[in-house]
Design an enzyme around this catalytic site. Structure first.
Site, PDB file in Angstrom:
ATOM      1  N   ASP A  42       0.853  -1.189   0.000  1.00  0.00           N
ATOM      2  CA  ASP A  42       0.000   0.000   0.000  1.00  0.00           C
ATOM      3  C   ASP A  42       0.889   1.239   0.000  1.00  0.00           C
ATOM      4  O   ASP A  42       1.742   1.391   0.888  1.00  0.00           O
ATOM      5  CB  ASP A  42      -0.888   0.037   1.251  1.00  0.00           C
ATOM      6  CG  ASP A  42      -1.909  -1.091   1.292  1.00  0.00           C
ATOM      7  OD1 ASP A  42      -1.614  -2.182   0.764  1.00  0.00           O
ATOM      8  OD2 ASP A  42      -2.995  -0.882   1.862  1.00  0.00           O
ATOM      9  N   LYS A  92      -7.510   3.217  -2.797  1.00  0.00           N
ATOM     10  CA  LYS A  92      -7.856   3.202  -1.374  1.00  0.00           C
ATOM     11  C   LYS A  92      -8.075   4.641  -0.905  1.00  0.00           C
ATOM     12  O   LYS A  92      -7.361   5.544  -1.333  1.00  0.00           O
ATOM     13  CB  LYS A  92      -6.697   2.539  -0.614  1.00  0.00           C
ATOM     14  CG  LYS A  92      -6.777   2.521   0.890  1.00  0.00           C
ATOM     15  CD  LYS A  92      -5.565   1.767   1.442  1.00  0.00           C
ATOM     16  CE  LYS A  92      -5.423   1.904   2.948  1.00  0.00           C
ATOM     17  NZ  LYS A  92      -4.223   1.191   3.451  1.00  0.00           N
ATOM     18  N   LYS A 102     -10.820   0.099  -1.761  1.00  0.00           N
ATOM     19  CA  LYS A 102     -10.649  -0.120  -0.326  1.00  0.00           C
ATOM     20  C   LYS A 102     -10.999   1.144   0.451  1.00  0.00           C
ATOM     21  O   LYS A 102     -10.179   2.056   0.559  1.00  0.00           O
ATOM     22  CB  LYS A 102      -9.212  -0.550  -0.012  1.00  0.00           C
ATOM     23  CG  LYS A 102      -8.970  -0.805   1.486  1.00  0.00           C
ATOM     24  CD  LYS A 102      -7.551  -1.264   1.766  1.00  0.00           C
ATOM     25  CE  LYS A 102      -7.283  -1.358   3.260  1.00  0.00           C
ATOM     26  NZ  LYS A 102      -5.903  -1.816   3.576  1.00  0.00           N
TER      27      LYS A 102
END
Length: 275
Positions: free
Chosen positions: A133, A195, A231
């Protein structure tokens, strides 16, 4: 910036923050109740990235986190830890359906040299991360230097190799138009997931941000044929919160996105309340 303008030109930006809010409210009014079932609440666990990103993390605390993941009847999607904790998580984790994710590239600020970001992603992959990430260079993005952000993400995608790349947009600091631009930029650079947030800013995930991101994913898929995951992360602590995001993803993207391969929550407190 010219190539990014070319990318953006293929997508609709005919909306405002206010119109998005109204659309989200209407969507939830119509569809939220139909998704609020015991079966769906149980299923939400399978979308969770069980996360520990604390300055006090150490091998013992991460081993405890992994042991907790091993005992769950419904496996969580991933354990998300700092790069230095990947090995501890990997040694303790025995649940084959749970992946190991790591925040990288100068998380959460993304304020360091690109060489350092690339090195950290590469080291995380070598250490055994299944996913990494990373955060966009928000300062560059807000200054209008979108090509710099795009080039960085392209390099990080190359460094990740076959490991999934989740790109954090920090949507709480962006307006509606910027959220869509950042979503498209990240996907064009090769993101496997987009995300919302690091969870380290005052404002994190919102239904409006996730709705815009889902619309961007839908349009990107229609043009490219590539499925990108989403996400929501940050501030999601109750089943009611999670059901709102589940409903938005299901309504905009469809049931085919309701799999851990394409839908996650960054919400460790959510696990406690669901259990």
């Amino acid at each position: 910036m010219q190539r990014l303008k070319e990318i953006y030109s293929h997508y609709s930006f005919d909306f405002t923050d206010e119109s998005v809010k109204n659309e989200v409210n209407a969507l939830l009014d119509e569809h939220l109740a139909e998704n609020d079932t015991p079966e769906t609440r149980r299923r939400l666990i399978s979308f969770i990235d069980l996360t520990s990103l604390n300055p006090t993390d150490n091998e013992e605390s991460i081993s405890l986190l992994a042991r907790r993941a091993n005992t769950l009847q419904t496996p969580v999607a991933a354990l998300c830890v700092y790069p230095s904790m990947i090995e501890a998580a990997k040694q303790e984790l025995t649940q084959p359906k749970t992946r190991i994710a790591s925040v990288c590239a100068s998380f959460p600020s993304s304020q360091t040299f690109i060489e350092v970001k690339v090195a950290e992603v590469s080291l995380a992959v070598v250490s055994g991360a299944d996913e990494v990430d990373v955060v966009i260079s928000l300062g560059q993005f807000l200054a209008g230097r979108h090509s710099i952000v795009f080039d960085e993400l392209t390099e990080l995608k190359a460094a990740a190799r076959n490991t999934k790349l989740k790109v954090i947009l920090e949507t709480g600091l962006l307006n509606a138009q910027q959220i869509k631009q950042a979503s498209l930029l990240a996907m064009a650079a090769g993101a496997d997931f987009i995300k919302t947030s690091t969870g380290k800013t005052q404002k994190s995930a919102t239904p409006e941000a996730v709705y815009i991101m889902c619309q961007a994913i839908k349009e990107f898929y229609a043009l490219s044929g590539e499925k990108v995951g989403i996400k929501p992360s940050g501030g999601i602590s109750t089943p009611e919160d999670a059901l709102r995001y589940y409903t938005i993803v299901r309504t905009v993207l469809g049931d085919e996105w309701l799999t851990p391969e394409l839908f996650r929550f960054g919400a460790t407190r959510l696990l406690d309340t669901l259990l």
